[in-house]
Design an enzyme around this catalytic site. Structure first.
Site, PDB file in Angstrom:
ATOM      1  N   CYS A 150      44.097  38.979  40.265  1.00 39.91           N
ATOM      2  CA  CYS A 150      44.694  38.340  41.444  1.00 39.91           C
ATOM      3  C   CYS A 150      43.633  38.081  42.504  1.00 39.91           C
ATOM      4  O   CYS A 150      43.226  38.990  43.230  1.00 39.91           O
ATOM      5  CB  CYS A 150      45.808  39.232  42.013  1.00 39.91           C
ATOM      6  SG  CYS A 150      46.595  38.565  43.504  1.00 39.91           S
ATOM      7  N   CYS A 175      44.801  38.713  46.060  1.00 39.66           N
ATOM      8  CA  CYS A 175      44.835  40.134  46.418  1.00 39.66           C
ATOM      9  C   CYS A 175      43.441  40.676  46.708  1.00 39.66           C
ATOM     10  O   CYS A 175      43.250  41.454  47.649  1.00 39.66           O
ATOM     11  CB  CYS A 175      45.450  40.950  45.280  1.00 39.66           C
ATOM     12  SG  CYS A 175      47.045  40.362  44.680  1.00 39.66           S
ATOM     13  N   ASP A 176      42.468  40.312  45.881  1.00 40.47           N
ATOM     14  CA  ASP A 176      41.173  41.012  45.884  1.00 40.47           C
ATOM     15  C   ASP A 176      39.975  40.135  46.230  1.00 40.47           C
ATOM     16  O   ASP A 176      38.852  40.638  46.292  1.00 40.47           O
ATOM     17  CB  ASP A 176      40.937  41.638  44.496  1.00 40.47           C
ATOM     18  CG  ASP A 176      42.037  42.627  44.125  1.00 40.47           C
ATOM     19  OD1 ASP A 176      42.522  43.317  45.035  1.00 40.47           O
ATOM     20  OD2 ASP A 176      42.402  42.697  42.945  1.00 40.47           O
TER      21      ASP A 176
END
Length: 347
Positions: free
Chosen positions: A142, A145-146
């Site tokens: 993701c 997300c990261d």
């Protein structure tokens, strides 16, 4: 926690399949409504979020929070309100009449008047050496997300569809360089998305190439990757058949898999719930146009990634979890009124 909860012959008001962020959010709302939900933890308790070391885009955590910590906090919270957990995998769901019946892999059977499916979607992995150990430590599924953790890094994105182009374009905001690694010479992505990626000065492409292994250190996580290539594409398959391939080790700071997700809905095969061609649960819109979590079976609701092939964020999963619990509560109230009316009717 009641480990014997799954063996009870009693009919539950609500069973929630899945203990990730969507399932826990649904449990908070259902428990506070005195529905005494039972949360069924499958083979991956806590879901995809437990693979993320740091979560910085979830509202309310100024310094971020560990994925595992966020899930554990959620479990503690729902237990405080009286929800129960039990372990098991649903093998078969009988949803034709009330109460619904769920047959578990251990032989137990659950009976419930309302069912919230929050079993999530599992990211597809490529099978590279060391990926199990490094997921969440420089290896991610993701970018949203990261990606911000990779400012100034050189990163790889694996895949060839629209999601890869989206991930690469997002990562290009942070990384020094983004290299899309694809096993063929043609992308599956739409032309407009492919053109955006091709035209970006930070994004490069490695054609006819696959990821074979990841290198790491305990302190830094992913530090390098071994790539294998063949001019005719599908190099790992070619190598397995004895063909000569080219191996190269590159220094990188992160790898992102973007080869899709598989919704965990196999246990609904044969049931009347519409899963669509890709397996994601279809949710209905009410007559007034209101978005709901209702599936094609009355009393069955979908929350989180299991019904969301696009956003797949912790915050959106939590939102649909609360929606599913509210929809389930309203359904149970309607069901109670119907049953009371039936009892009052003269024979």
């Amino acid at each position: 926690m009641n480990e014997d909860a799954a063996t009870t012959a009693d009919v539950r008001d609500v069973v929630i399949v899945g203990s990730g962020i969507a399932g826990l959010s649904a449990a908070v709302y259902a428990a506070r409504a005195d529905l005494e939900p039972l949360i069924l933890e499958g083979p991956e308790p806590g879901g995809q979020l437990t693979l993320t070391t740091d979560v910085e885009n979830y509202l309310g955590f100024l310094e971020g929070v560990g994925g595992m910590e966020l899930i554990q906090n959620g479990k503690d919270q729902v237990e405080r309100f009286g929800a129960e957990f039990t372990h098991g995998t649903v093998e078969n769901a009988t949803l034709e009449e009330q109460p619904f019946e769920l047959d578990l892999s251990n032989g137990d059977r659950l009976r419930t008047r309302a069912l919230i499916v929050a079993s999530g979607a599992s990211a597809r992995w490529v099978g590279a050496e060391n990926e199990d150990e490094l997921m969440g430590y420089g290896l991610s599924t993701c970018a949203t997300c990261d990606g911000a953790f990779h400012r100034g890094d050189d990163v790889l994105v694996i895949g060839g569809g629209d999601s890869v182009m989206e991930e690469a374009l997002f990562l290009a905001k942070f990384a020094d360089s983004v290299t899309v690694v694809h096993r063929r010479e043609e992308l599956r992505a739409s032309e407009i998305m492919a053109d955006r990626a091709r035209d970006h000065e930070t994004i490069e492409f490695r054609w006819n190439t696959e990821l074979e292994a990841l290198q790491s250190s305990q302190e830094e996580g992913v530090t390098g990757a071994t790539l294998v290539s063949h001019p005719d594409g599908y190099p790992l398959e070619k190598a397995a058949n004895g063909a000569d391939v080219t191996l190269e080790t590159v220094d990188i700071g992160g790898v992102f898999y973007a080869i899709g997700h598989t919704p965990n809905t196999e246990f609904l095969e044969g049931a009347a719930v519409d899963r669509g061609e890709s397996g994601y649960l279809y949710t209905r819109t009410d007559n007034d146009g209101r978005t709901t979590t209702k599936t094609t079976v009355e009393g069955v609701f979908a929350a989180g990634d299991v019904a969301d092939p696009h956003y797949q964020q912790a915050i959106t999963a939590a939102g649909t979890g609360s929606m599913a619990a509210l929809d389930a509560e309203a359904y149970l109230e309607t069901l109670d009124r119907t049953e009371e009316t039936a009892l009052e009717m003269p024979l």
